[in-house]
Design an enzyme around this catalytic site. Structure first.
Site, PDB file in Angstrom:
ATOM      1  N   HIS A 541       0.823  -1.207   0.000  1.00 46.50           N
ATOM      2  CA  HIS A 541       0.000   0.000   0.000  1.00 46.50           C
ATOM      3  C   HIS A 541       0.863   1.267   0.000  1.00 46.50           C
ATOM      4  O   HIS A 541       0.904   1.987  -0.993  1.00 46.50           O
ATOM      5  CB  HIS A 541      -0.943  -0.021   1.208  1.00 46.50           C
ATOM      6  CG  HIS A 541      -1.883   1.144   1.261  1.00 46.50           C
ATOM      7  ND1 HIS A 541      -2.452   1.591   2.422  1.00 46.50           N
ATOM      8  CD2 HIS A 541      -2.347   1.969   0.290  1.00 46.50           C
ATOM      9  CE1 HIS A 541      -3.231   2.625   2.167  1.00 46.50           C
ATOM     10  NE2 HIS A 541      -3.174   2.882   0.889  1.00 46.50           N
ATOM     11  N   HIS A 546       1.523   4.917  -2.856  1.00 47.32           N
ATOM     12  CA  HIS A 546       1.670   6.305  -2.401  1.00 47.32           C
ATOM     13  C   HIS A 546       3.057   6.868  -2.682  1.00 47.32           C
ATOM     14  O   HIS A 546       3.200   7.922  -3.306  1.00 47.32           O
ATOM     15  CB  HIS A 546       1.392   6.383  -0.893  1.00 47.32           C
ATOM     16  CG  HIS A 546      -0.041   6.313  -0.530  1.00 47.32           C
ATOM     17  ND1 HIS A 546      -0.800   7.427  -0.224  1.00 47.32           N
ATOM     18  CD2 HIS A 546      -0.882   5.257  -0.413  1.00 47.32           C
ATOM     19  CE1 HIS A 546      -2.028   7.064   0.066  1.00 47.32           C
ATOM     20  NE2 HIS A 546      -2.116   5.744  -0.048  1.00 47.32           N
ATOM     21  N   HIS A 732      -3.841   0.851  -6.486  1.00 46.20           N
ATOM     22  CA  HIS A 732      -4.147   1.453  -5.189  1.00 46.20           C
ATOM     23  C   HIS A 732      -5.539   1.067  -4.708  1.00 46.20           C
ATOM     24  O   HIS A 732      -5.730   0.756  -3.521  1.00 46.20           O
ATOM     25  CB  HIS A 732      -4.021   2.980  -5.244  1.00 46.20           C
ATOM     26  CG  HIS A 732      -4.358   3.636  -3.947  1.00 46.20           C
ATOM     27  ND1 HIS A 732      -5.563   4.270  -3.725  1.00 46.20           N
ATOM     28  CD2 HIS A 732      -3.664   3.729  -2.786  1.00 46.20           C
ATOM     29  CE1 HIS A 732      -5.584   4.730  -2.486  1.00 46.20           C
ATOM     30  NE2 HIS A 732      -4.448   4.427  -1.893  1.00 46.20           N
ATOM     31  N   ASN A 736      -6.303  -0.756  -1.140  1.00 39.98           N
ATOM     32  CA  ASN A 736      -6.747   0.241  -0.163  1.00 39.98           C
ATOM     33  C   ASN A 736      -8.193   0.053   0.290  1.00 39.98           C
ATOM     34  O   ASN A 736      -8.476  -0.031   1.476  1.00 39.98           O
ATOM     35  CB  ASN A 736      -6.576   1.655  -0.716  1.00 39.98           C
ATOM     36  CG  ASN A 736      -6.978   2.710   0.308  1.00 39.98           C
ATOM     37  OD1 ASN A 736      -6.259   2.961   1.277  1.00 39.98           O
ATOM     38  ND2 ASN A 736      -8.139   3.315   0.125  1.00 39.98           N
ATOM     39  N   ILE A 885      -6.416   8.900  -0.985  1.00 41.99           N
ATOM     40  CA  ILE A 885      -6.687   8.669   0.427  1.00 41.99           C
ATOM     41  C   ILE A 885      -5.767   7.569   0.918  1.00 41.99           C
ATOM     42  O   ILE A 885      -5.260   6.779   0.090  1.00 41.99           O
ATOM     43  CB  ILE A 885      -8.164   8.290   0.689  1.00 41.99           C
ATOM     44  CG1 ILE A 885      -8.490   8.321   2.179  1.00 41.99           C
ATOM     45  CG2 ILE A 885      -8.475   6.941   0.082  1.00 41.99           C
ATOM     46  CD1 ILE A 885      -8.385   9.676   2.819  1.00 41.99           C
TER      47      ILE A 885
END
Length: 885
Positions: A541, A546, A732, A736, A885
Site C-alpha cells: 500500500h 503512495h 491502489h 486500499n 486517500i
C-alpha cells in the site's frame, strides 16, 4: 475650514474609482475592426471548510469598491509584441478587462461555484487568443475553474480549463498565465506562446531554496528526512530515507522547513495536529474532500473514546476478554433512521461535514460500521478456505507466488544470515495433498506460497526487542480441483539465539480441526496474517502506490507544460496524492505516529520499507509482468491478454487484467494520436527532460538501473504511462478500499502479535488449551491498538463525496481535441462493460473465490465509472483516478 456633505464625498470617491470610465467619450464609436468578446468566468471564493469566508468576502468587496478588481488580458497566439533586447517574440497582450458585478453578485453561504461575466475589447488584427493573464487585486485568493470566451473572431468559442488557486498579485513575482484547452507538443506550440509556456514551467520549478509558503506553486524534491523528531530525544530519531545506498527511497515534495537543532540532516516538524504542511496549493484537498476527511476523523475519534472509557472499569484494561467484546465495537450505537425524514434533513444541510455525520444509509453513529467479512457469518473468517481465499481476493492479493522448488530457498546472504532456507519436509504436507506428491504438485503448477520470510528476517531481531513478538512466516498452499486453495502448512522462523549468522530457527505447523492442535493452528494463521498485514500496509500500500507515485507528480509539473498532451493524460491520476502523503508524514508514518503504534515493525517500519524498495522495479509494476514474475501466469499468445492464469479463479488478476487492458488501449489510442512516429518521441524536449528528471531525481537512488525504459519509442511511452495510471488507480484501489471490509475486524487481519507461540508445559499453553479464544486475543492486537488501527483504516477505506472514478473527468472539456475525447469515451464504455462482467461473475457459483465462505463478493476492482451519485462512503468498490486517500 468647511466640511463636504456625505453625498459629495461619496460622489468624489466614485469619480476617483471610476476614473478609467470617466475618460471615455460616451458617443465614441467602436472601430469596425474591434469587437467586444463576452466571456464567462467560473470560480469559487475563499472558503473555510464548507463555508465561504465571510471576512475575506467583505474585504474583497471593499477592494472591488476601491477599484482593485480581478483583471484579465488576452494573449494572442498569432500576433507578436514588439521584441526588445533580442528577447524571443511573444504573443501580443490585449487590453485590460475586469470581472463584472463582483459586488452585486450574490453568493451562497456555503462554498460553491460562482459565475461572473467579462467584456473584452479585442481587435481582430490581434488574431486568435491562445492564453490569458489574470491579476487578482483583491484581498483574498479564489479558485479559478474555467473561463469561456464566446464568438472569438475567426475562431468561435475558446475554453480555458484553469483549476487553480489565484492569490493576490503581490504574492507572486510573475503574472498568472492560463492557456486554452488545446494540447500542443513543444514543437507544435504557436511560436508566440512558447515564452509563456517555458516561463510557467520555470515558475513551477522554483529556485530550489527557502521555505515554501501556501501561495507558492513550487514543485521540488526532498528526502524523507522529516519523519523523526530528534530534538525530542534519541527515541524519536529516525534515519533519513533516500540519498543513500543503505536507505534508498522515492523523493517527496520539498517544504524547505529549517533543520532540527540536534541533526542538521533532519527537517524540523510542525506541531502534531497541524494539517498545514506545505504542498503546492493546487495539490491540496478541495473543500468537500477536506470536510469529508475531518468528519471521518471526528467520528473515528469518538468511536475510540467510548470503548476506551468503558475499558477503564473492565477487569482487564486494554484487553478484549471475548470475541463478543470485539463484536460490540460494531453492534449497538445510535442507528440513524434510514428514511425520508433524515434525507430531508440532510438535503437542507449544505455542509458536507454534517452530511457525513448524518448519513442516511443506515450506518450507525458512535459505533464502527460492520465489516463485510463478518456481516453474513461471524465465524467464517476462521476457516482455512477463507484464510487462503483472501490471498487471491483480499486486501493484499499481490504477494502470493507459485512454488517452483521444494523446499524453498532463501535469497539472503548466507555469509551474513547463515542458512535461511525452509526447514519444511515433504512428509509434513503430503498427507494433506489430496493424493498428490510434492513433485507432482510442482509439475502441475498446484503448489503456492505466501513467503514473507526474507523480507522480515533481517529486521526480526530488532522488531522483537519492542513489545512486538512475532515470526517471519512462510505459508504453503495447494490448488484444488475446484479452484480453491488449501493451506498445507505454516513455517514460523526466528533468528538463531546465538546470532543471525547461525541461520534461522524454524517450526512447521499443519492444519488441525480438534483439540489443542486446532488452537495452535489458529495461532499459526494469526502470525502469518500479522506478517501479511504489516507487509500490506508498508509495502503493497504505502511504498508501492503512495510513495512511488509522488516523484511522477513532481516531475510532471516541473517538466511537462499544462499544454502537453501527456500532462493532460496523467494529471487526473495525481489528484490529492501529494496532500495525503504529506498528511501521512505528519501523523501516520512519523516517529511515534499511528502506523508505528498499530503495525508490528513499530519504529523500524519505514526504514524496513526503504530496504525493500531496493527490489522495486518500475517495469515489473505492470500487472502482466507482475503475474509472470510471481509465477501466477505463463505467457500464452492465444490467451486474451497474452498470458494464461495458473489459478483461473484469481479475482484480483482476472479483473485486474481487464482493467489493465482497458487502460493500455486508451493510452495507446491517445498517444498514437499525438505521436505518429518514434521520431516525434525523441524530439519532444519536454518529454525527454521529464523522463530524465524522473530517473535522476524523483527515483534518483535507482537512476543507474538497467530496466528503466529509454523513452525513445512510442511503445515505451505507452508502457510507462499505462504503468503510472495502473499504479495510481487500480492497484491502489485493490490494496486500499478493501481495508475496512476485510481488516476492519482485527481478528481476521491482526497487525501485531504480542507473544510467541505457547510452548507445552507453560501457563500460556495451559490457557490455550482451556480457553483458546482468550489466548488468541491476548496474542494479537490489544484493545487500544485495535481501536487506533480500525479507526485509521475506516478513514482510509472511505470514498469521498467528490470522488472521480476511472473513466471520469472533473470537466468534460479537458481538451479540445475531438479524437482524444472520442477515445476517452470508448475507455469509459469499456469500463462499464467490465462492471457488468464483474457483477455476472460474482453471481456465478462456479467461481468460489469470488465470494467465499464469508459471502463477500469481490468488488475492489469494480470501476464505478457509471457512478455519478457522489455519495462516497464505505462501498468496498470503485477505482478512483488517483491515490487520493
Amino acid at each position: 475650514m468647511g466640511f463636504c456633505s456625505s453625498s459629495t464625498v461619496a460622489r468624489d470617491v466614485m469619480d476617483t474609482v471610476c476614473l478609467k470610465k470617466s475618460n471615455e467619450k460616451p458617443n465614441q464609436k467602436v472601430s469596425e475592426s474591434k469587437k467586444i468578446i463576452r466571456g464567462t468566468v467560473v470560480l469559487m471564493k475563499k472558503n473555510v471548510l464548507d463555508f465561504n469566508d465571510l471576512k475575506a468576502s467583505l474585504f474583497d468587496r471593499i477592494h472591488e469598491f476601491l477599484g482593485k478588481g480581478v483583471s484579465m488580458q488576452l494573449i494572442s497566439a498569432t500576433q507578436p509584441e514588439p521584441a526588445a533586447n533580442g528577447l524571443m517574440s511573444r504573443g501580443k497582450i490585449g487590453k485590460i478587462a475586469y470581472l463584472e458585478n463582483w459586488i452585486t453578485t450574490i453568493t451562497s453561504l456555503t462554498a460553491g461555484d460562482t459565475a461572473f461575466t467579462v467584456s473584452i475589447d479585442w481587435d481582430e488584427s490581434m488574431g486568435v487568443p491562445g492564453a490569458l493573464m489574470i491579476r487578482n487585486h483583491h484581498h483574498s485568493q479564489f479558485y479559478l475553474k474555467t473561463i469561456t470566451l464566446d464568438d472569438v473572431p475567426g475562431h468561435g468559442r475558446v475554453h480555458f480549463v484553469c483549476n487553480s488557486w489565484v492569490y493576490p498579485a503581490h504574492r507572486y513575482k510573475y503574472n498568472r498565465i492560463f492557456f486554452s484547452n488545446k494540447a500542443y507538443l513543444p514543437s507544435q506550440t504557436p511560436e508566440l506562446l512558447l515564452p509563456y509556456r517555458e516561463e510557467e514551467l520555470s515558475n513551477l520549478r522554483g529556485s530550489g531554496s527557502g521555505e515554501l509558503k501556501e501561495w507558492d506553486r513550487v514543485y521540488d524534491y526532498a528526502y524523507y528526512n522529516d519523519l523523526g523528531s530528534p530534538d525530542k530525544g534519541p527515541g524519536y530519531a529516525r534515519p533519513v530515507l533516500g540519498g543513500s545506498q543503505e536507505y534508498p527511497y522515492p523523493r517527496r515534495g520539498r517544504t524547505g522547513r529549517k533543520p532540527t537543532k540536534t541533526d542538521p540532516n533532519s527537517e524540523s516538524r510542525l506541531f502534531l495536529l497541524s494539517l498545514d504542511i506545505y504542498v503546492p496549493r493546487d495539490e491540496r484537498f478541495g473543500h468537500v474532500k477536506f470536510s469529508d476527511f475531518l468528519a471521518y476523523a471526528l467520528k473515528s475519534l469518538v468511536q475510540i473514546l467510548l470503548p476506551e472509557l468503558r475499558s477503564l472499569c473492565d477487569k482487564t484494561i486494554d484487553e478484549f476478554d471475548t470475541f463478543e467484546d470485539v463484536l460490540d465495537l460494531y453492534e449497538g450505537g445510535i442507528k440513524l433512521p434510514n428514511g425520508p425524514t433524515l434525507k430531508k434533513l440532510r438535503d437542507r444541510v449544505p455542509w458536507e461535514l454534517l452530511k457525513e455525520l448524518l448519513r442516511s444509509d443506515g450506518e450507525r453513529f458512535l459505533k464502527f460500521p460492520m465489516p463485510d467479512v463478518i456481516k453474513g457469518d461471524k465465524c467464517a473468517w476462521r476457516t482455512d478456505e477463507e484464510f487462503a481465499r483472501e490471498m487471491l481476493a483480499g486486501v493484499n492479493p499481490v504477494n502470493i507466488t507459485r512454488l517452483q522448488e521444494f523446499p524453498p530457498t532463501s535469497k539472503l546472504d548466507p555469509k551474513v544470515y547463515g542458512n535461511q532456507n525452509s526447514s519444511i519436509r515433504k512428509e509434513q504436507i503430503e498427507k494433506n495433498m489430496n493424493g498428490l506428491s510434492v513433485e507432482e504438485a510442482i509439475k502441475s503448477n498446484r503448489l503456492f506460497i505466501l513467503d514473507h520470510h526474507d523480507a522480515l528476517m533481517t529486521y526480526l531481531r530488532r522488531i522483537n526487542t519492542t513489545t512486538t513478538k512475532t515470526y517471519a512466516t512462510r505459508t504453503f498452499l495447494l490448488l484444488q480441483e475446484d479452484g480453491t486453495l488449501k493451506p498445507l502448512a505454516i513455517e514460523l522462523s526466528l533468528p538463531h539465539p546465538q546470532g543471525e549468522h547461525h541461520g534461522a530457527v524454524s517450526k512447521v505447523f499443519t492444519p488441525a480441526e480438534d483439540g489443542i492442535e486446532a488452537s495452535v493452528w489458529q495461532l499459526a494463521k494469526a502470525y502469518a496474517a500479522v506478517n501479511d498485514s504489516g507487509y500490506h500496509q508498508l509495502i503493497s500500500h504505502w511504498l508501492n502506490t503512495h510513495a512511488v507515485i509522488e516523484p511522477f507528480i513532481i516531475a510532471t509539473n516541473r517538466q511537462l507544460s499544462v499544454l502537453h498532451p501527456i500532462h493532460k493524460l496523467l494529471q487526473p491520476h495525481f489528484r490529492d496524492t501529494m496532500n495525503i502523503n504529506a498528511l501521512a508524514r505528519q501523523i501516520l508514518i512519523n516517529a511515534g505516529g499511528v502506523l508505528e503504534k498499530t503495525v508490528f515493525p513499530a519504529q523500524y517500519a519505514m526504514e524496513m520499507s526503504a530496504v525493500i524498495y531496493k527490489n522495486w522495479v518500475f517495469t515489473e509494476q505492470a500487472l502482466p509482468a507482475d503475474l509472470l514474475k510471481r509465477g501466477m501466469a505463463i505467457s500464452d499468445p492465444s490467451s486474451p491478454h497474452g498470458l494464461r492464469l495458473l489459478i483461473e479463479d484469481y479475482p484480483f488478476a482476472v479483473d485486474g487484467l481487464e482493467i489493465w487492458s482497458a487502460i493500455e488501449t486508451w493510452v495507446t489510442e491517445y498517444c498514437t494520436f499525438y505521436y505518429p512516429t518514434d521520431n516525434v518521441i525523441k524530439s519532444d524536449s519536454e518529454l525527454q527532460k521529464w523522463w530524465e528528471e524522473l530517473r535522476n531525481e524523483g527515483h534518483g537512488d535507482k537512476k543507474d538501473e538497467p530496466w528503466w525504459p529509454e523513452m525513445q519509442t512510442r511503445a515505451e511511452l505507452i508502457q510507462s504511462c499505462t504503468i503510472i495510471i495502473w499504479i495510481a488507480s487500480a492497484l491502489h484501489a485493490a490494496v486500499n478500499f478493501g481495508q475496512w471490509p476485510y481488516a476492519g475486524y482485527l481478528p481476521n487481519r491482526p497487525t501485531i502479535s504480542r507473544r510467541f507461540m505457547p510452548e507445552p508445559g507453560t501457563d500460556e499453553y495451559a490457557e490455550l488449551e482451556t480457553n483458546p479464544d482468550v489466548a488468541f486475543l491476548k496474542t494479537i492486537t490489544s484493545q487500544l491498538q485495535t481501536l487506533l488501527g480500525v479507526s485509521l483504516i475506516e478513514i482510509l477505506s472511505r470514498h469521498s463525496t467528490d470522488e472521480i472514478y476511472l473513466g471520469q473527468r472533473d470537466t468534460l472539456e479537458w481538451t479540445s481535441d475531438g479524437e482524444a475525447l472520442a477515445a476517452f469515451d470508448r475507455f469509459g464504455e469499456k469500463l462499464i462493460e467490465i462492471e457488468n462482467r464483474i457483477t455476472e461473475m460474482n453471481e456465478d457459483e462456479r467461481w468460489k473465490n469470488r465470494v467465499g465462505p464469508v459471502k463477500m463478493p469481490y468488488t475492489l476492482l469494480y470501476p464505478s465509472t457509471s457512478d455519478y451519485s457522489r455519495e462516497g462512503g464505505l462501498t468496498g468498490k470503485g477505482i478512483p483516478n488517483s491515490v487520493s486517500i
